[in-house]
Design an enzyme around this catalytic site. Structure first.
Site: not given
Ligand code: C5P
Length: 396
Positions: A209, A288, A306
């Site tokens: 991203n 590839k 997460d």
């Molecule tokens: O759920 P979302 O991605 O919008 O949440 C954003 C927050 O959660 C940010 O602080 C990001 O660094 C953290 N995050 C994380 N691991 C993920 C997704 C998001 O630590 N897989």
């Protein structure tokens, strides 16, 4: 600007690194400081006072009997108004004279007569630095409350390699800024994530991203300036690691997860700034992928862990801070995220206002309510966020 309103006397002593002090004058000025240069006689053999005069916009003093000071009190007048004296480069001889309280020229007299902090950036040949006399003097100066900046290790003008090289002007600037930053996070261990992640599709492709890492890097720098021991787990970005910050380079969300979970137990504060990929490719190819094999290759996506929610769910979690980058309904989505991940503080921003750029607009959400920060450069927002974290964690 970080040094706005600060008056800094820059002392330059005799050493080849005097040419780097010219750049330091410029950097200090750009950071908002008013710079008054004073040189030893030896320094004028390396760089003429005119150089520093042109860069600082002020006359340079070298002589305690300078007739421009009507009361012959140059040493008092020049140092009394200063917020600090920085000596860069500081020669072995200068360190020795200050360690012994000698005052046989303008600069050493100013140093002895000062009532402000003294920071010195030693610069000398490695054998001069390692000499027991210099080491004794350096120890004595530290005991006397003088801040030593460096020296660094590396290649020297004399062709030798070792400790004794002056810190680079940018590094000295960073140390001066850190010196003036209130130590709101002194002794705290801050673990952070920043940047994007990269999820492999095949040997040459991946899903990533547009996160630049700038907000996270600015926050790491601000936390370190505030006295924290900072570890920054970063996805692939094109930014230099902030000075004094421990860096852990990772690529995928799973790497980032492993690096964070291995360190989270030892952290007092965890800040998740990274734009972590929500999904990774389950059937990533080691080679590839070829396009002429008939049909579109099917990508199977699976959810990534997460990281922030997992850290917040630890039995003894650090104080957790999240970021919510949204394209609309900032307040509603940010608050929802804060409650879902069970974290005390989330910083929300609209992606059209901050993603990838130098400036940002942040709104903080915590138990006490909504706190919009003044929009501006990420470095300024980072400082405000550090202040808010310090307040919520009860140390300011
Ligand atoms: O759920 P979302 O991605 O919008 O949440 C954003 C927050 O959660 C940010 O602080 C990001 O660094 C953290 N995050 C994380 N691991 C993920 C997704 C998001 O630590 N897989």
């Amino acid at each position: 600007m970080e040094l706005s309103g600060k008056r800094i006397v820059l002392g330059v002593t005799g050493g080849i690194a005097a040419y780097k002090a010219a750049e330091l004058v410029r950097l200090l000025g750009k950071a908002g400081a008013e710079v008054q240069v004073a040189m030893t006689e030896a320094a004028t053999h390396f760089v003429t006072p005119v150089t520093y005069q042109a860069l600082s916009g002020k006359p340079v003093f070298t002589d305690q009997w300078d007739a421009r000071m009507p009361n012959a009190m140059a040493h008092i007048d020049l140092s009394r108004a200063a917020d600090c004296i920085v000596v860069a480069p500081a020669s072995a001889d200068f360190l020795a004279r200050v360690a012994h309280g000698l005052a046989d020229d303008l600069l050493t007299t100013m140093v002895l007569a000062r009532d402000c902090p003294l920071l010195v950036a030693p610069a000398m040949n490695r054998q001069m630095w390692e000499n027991p006399a210099t080491q004794r003097n350096a120890t004595r100066l530290r005991e006397d409350g003088v801040t030593l900046l460096g020296p660094a290790c590396g290649e020297q003008a004399c062709g030798e390699t070792g400790a004794g090289r002056m810190l680079e002007p940018e590094e000295i600037l960073e140390e001066v800024i850190a010196f003036f930053t209130p130590k709101l996070l002194a002794g705290r261990r801050v673990l952070m994530t920043a940047g994007p992640t990269f999820e492999t599709i095949d040997a040459v492709r991946g899903i990533t991203n547009l996160s630049s890492g700038r907000m996270g890097y600015a926050l790491a720098r601000a936390a370190r300036r505030a006295g924290a021991a900072v570890t920054l787990v970063s996805g692939p970005v094109g930014l230099p690691l902030p000075q004094g910050v421990e860096g852990v380079a990772v690529t995928s969300a799973r790497d980032m997860h492993a690096a964070v979970m291995a360190r989270a137990g030892a952290a007092d504060i965890f800040i998740g700034v990274a734009a972590v990929a929500d999904y990774r490719v389950a059937n990533a190819a080691g080679h590839k992928l070829k396009k002429d094999t008939g049909g579109v290759p099917p990508l199977e996506l699976v959810e990534n862990p997460d990281i922030l929610a997992e850290v917040a769910a630890l039995a003894k979690p650090p104080f957790c801070v999240g970021f919510a980058a949204e394209s609309q309904n900032l307040e509603e989505y940010a608050q929802k995220k804060r409650h879902k991940k069970k974290i005390p503080l989330i910083a929300g921003n609209l992606i059209q206002e901050g993603f990838g750029g130098e400036d940002n607009r942040l709104v903080l959400f915590d138990d006490a309510g909504v706190h919009p920060l003044t929009p501006g450069p990420k470095a300024v927002l980072a400082r405000q966020l550090v202040e808010h974290i310090a307040k919520l964690t009860g140390r300011n």
